[in-house]
Design an enzyme around this catalytic site. Structure first.
Site, mmCIF file in Angstrom:
data_model
loop_
_atom_site.group_PDB
_atom_site.id
_atom_site.type_symbol
_atom_site.label_atom_id
_atom_site.label_comp_id
_atom_site.label_asym_id
_atom_site.label_seq_id
_atom_site.Cartn_x
_atom_site.Cartn_y
_atom_site.Cartn_z
ATOM 1 N N ARG A 52 0.838 -1.208 0.000
ATOM 2 C CA ARG A 52 0.000 0.000 0.000
ATOM 3 C C ARG A 52 0.873 1.259 0.000
ATOM 4 O O ARG A 52 0.580 2.238 -0.691
ATOM 5 C CB ARG A 52 -0.958 -0.010 1.191
ATOM 6 C CG ARG A 52 -2.031 1.058 1.100
ATOM 7 C CD ARG A 52 -3.129 0.866 2.127
ATOM 8 N NE ARG A 52 -2.654 1.052 3.491
ATOM 9 C CZ ARG A 52 -3.406 0.856 4.585
ATOM 10 N NH1 ARG A 52 -4.653 0.459 4.458
ATOM 11 N NH2 ARG A 52 -2.908 1.048 5.787
ATOM 12 N N LYS A 151 -2.632 6.890 0.892
ATOM 13 C CA LYS A 151 -2.450 7.252 2.302
ATOM 14 C C LYS A 151 -1.389 8.346 2.332
ATOM 15 O O LYS A 151 -0.200 8.086 2.537
ATOM 16 C CB LYS A 151 -2.048 6.009 3.108
ATOM 17 C CG LYS A 151 -2.454 6.074 4.558
ATOM 18 C CD LYS A 151 -2.412 4.708 5.207
ATOM 19 C CE LYS A 151 -2.389 4.796 6.698
ATOM 20 N NZ LYS A 151 -3.500 5.517 7.321
ATOM 21 N N GLU A 184 -16.382 5.967 5.571
ATOM 22 C CA GLU A 184 -15.573 5.367 6.643
ATOM 23 C C GLU A 184 -15.503 6.376 7.780
ATOM 24 O O GLU A 184 -16.076 7.464 7.693
ATOM 25 C CB GLU A 184 -14.173 5.047 6.120
ATOM 26 C CG GLU A 184 -13.425 6.282 5.610
ATOM 27 C CD GLU A 184 -12.080 5.973 4.970
ATOM 28 O OE1 GLU A 184 -11.466 4.945 5.308
ATOM 29 O OE2 GLU A 184 -11.650 6.797 4.137
HETATM 30 N N1 PXG Z 1 -9.475 4.690 6.979
HETATM 31 C C1 PXG Z 1 -8.603 5.702 7.132
HETATM 32 C C2 PXG Z 1 -8.939 7.040 6.587
HETATM 33 C C3 PXG Z 1 -7.385 5.476 7.789
HETATM 34 O O1 PXG Z 1 -6.518 6.469 7.934
HETATM 35 C C4 PXG Z 1 -8.046 3.172 8.144
HETATM 36 C C5 PXG Z 1 -9.229 3.460 7.456
HETATM 37 C C6 PXG Z 1 -7.806 1.784 8.631
HETATM 38 O O2 PXG Z 1 -6.828 1.150 7.813
HETATM 39 P P1 PXG Z 1 -5.880 -0.003 8.389
HETATM 40 O O3 PXG Z 1 -5.030 -0.398 7.234
HETATM 41 O O4 PXG Z 1 -5.098 0.602 9.524
HETATM 42 O O5 PXG Z 1 -6.767 -1.103 8.844
HETATM 43 C C7 PXG Z 1 -7.092 4.202 8.292
HETATM 44 C C8 PXG Z 1 -5.780 3.975 8.978
HETATM 45 C C9 PXG Z 1 -4.604 7.178 14.161
HETATM 46 C C10 PXG Z 1 -4.342 6.812 12.749
HETATM 47 O O6 PXG Z 1 -3.731 7.824 14.746
HETATM 48 C C11 PXG Z 1 -5.151 5.917 12.089
HETATM 49 C C12 PXG Z 1 -4.900 5.577 10.776
HETATM 50 C C13 PXG Z 1 -3.849 6.148 10.161
HETATM 51 C C14 PXG Z 1 -3.067 7.044 10.813
HETATM 52 C C15 PXG Z 1 -3.283 7.380 12.126
HETATM 53 O O7 PXG Z 1 -5.667 6.809 14.678
HETATM 54 N N2 PXG Z 1 -5.763 4.680 10.197
#
Ligand code: PXG
Length: 285
Positions: A52, A151, A184
């Site tokens: 990713r 991301k 989301e």
């Molecule tokens: N949606 C978004 C917009 C995200 O940023 C997820 C879904 C979940 O993806 P994963 O691959 O982690 O299952 C994310 C990722 C935080 C933080 O501090 C959270 C994310 C990224 C950066 C910081 O809570 N989540």
């Protein structure tokens, strides 16, 4: 306690891990990142996170100056250098220092940074009792403006929604896309259970395709739970039997109230509990 940070080609003390004020990551949010978890010394789905990261970089024409194998080694070395068997890793690649002005071609030396730290999950009572969330008025970025699948270091869209959640006394907020469909949460993907069926918005709802989301979909299939991607609107969430969120930091967390409506019976439901247990077993296997 000073942490040890990986910067480009070596491990350095936190105080020496600095980037230029001319770095376009700072000036424009021009860069990409990942958040990963290590459980008992093993990084969960590191290949999926690296894929990713490199896809996000390719989408913004950013060449990561290290091979995936070298970045994987840097992640493991940084965890080890900080004595972390269970930890959270932030992997950041910035465009590098350039001139003032947007032109990425005038930058040099993308910075590859690996930070390893402990993770503060939501408080335990939220996992036991479930979260209250609200819908943010801030829409998820239109994918024609900036693909939510990248991301990137531009998280202001999510931060604006997070602020709305916090101002309403909630730690997460639901985001809709430009069509009013459920996308989301600000840092987590969303699922509902309805009539025994597990549903989650598809990538084209304008979401980040979460690695935890995909793991939970695999676990649901293995558990014989009927699951599918489906376009959802708020009505579907309000009338669901169960709702939960997934993310690397949050893992699987129940939601029991949305916009003041109690979801299901108002306590975490059986499918949520089953998938939470299965997820914990998976990350420790
Ligand atoms: N949606 C978004 C917009 C995200 O940023 C997820 C879904 C979940 O993806 P994963 O691959 O982690 O299952 C994310 C990722 C935080 C933080 O501090 C959270 C994310 C990224 C950066 C910081 O809570 N989540």
């Amino acid at each position: 306690m000073s942490r040890i940070i990986f910067m480009n080609d070596r491990l350095v003390p936190e105080e020496q891990a600095v980037v230029s004020v001319f770095d376009h990551g700072l000036l424009y949010g021009d860069g990409v990142f990942e958040g990963l978890r290590s459980y008992s010394g093993k990084v969960f789905r590191i290949d999926a996170h690296l894929d990713r990261l490199y896809d996000s970089a390719r989408a913004i024409c950013l060449t990561i100056p290290l091979a995936k194998e070298a970045v994987a080694k840097a992640v493991n070395d940084t965890l080890a250098a900080n004595g972390l068997a269970d930890g959270y890793v932030r992997l950041v690649v910035t465009r590098g220092a350039g001139s003032l002005g947007l032109d990425p071609n005038k930058t040099k030396h993308p910075q590859v940074i690996v930070i390893a730290d402990t993770i503060s999950l939501y408080p335990r009572e939220f996992y036991e009792q479930g979260l209250r969330i609200v819908t943010a008025a801030t829409q998820r970025t239109h994918s024609a403006a900036l693909s939510p699948r990248i991301k990137s270091l531009n998280y202001l869209n999510n931060i604006m929604a997070k602020l709305e959640g916090l101002q309403a006394g909630c730690v997460e907020a639901l985001m809709l896309n430009h069509k009013g469909e459920v996308a989301e949460c600000t840092g987590d993907n969303v699922f509902i259970v309805r009539g025994g069926r597990l549903l989650t918005p598809p990538p084209d709802a304008g979401i980040l395709e979460g690695i935890t989301r995909n793991a939970v979909l695999d676990l649901a299939v293995a558990a014989g739970i009927d699951c599918r991607e489906a376009t959802l609107v708020r009505h579907d969430l309000y009338t669901a039997d169960e709702c939960f969120l997934t993310g690397t930091a949050a893992e699987v967390i129940p939601v029991v109230e949305i916009d003041g409506r109690r979801i299901g019976s108002g306590v975490p439901g059986p499918v949520t509990k089953r998938l939470t247990d299965d997820f914990h077993a998976l990350v420790r296997s």
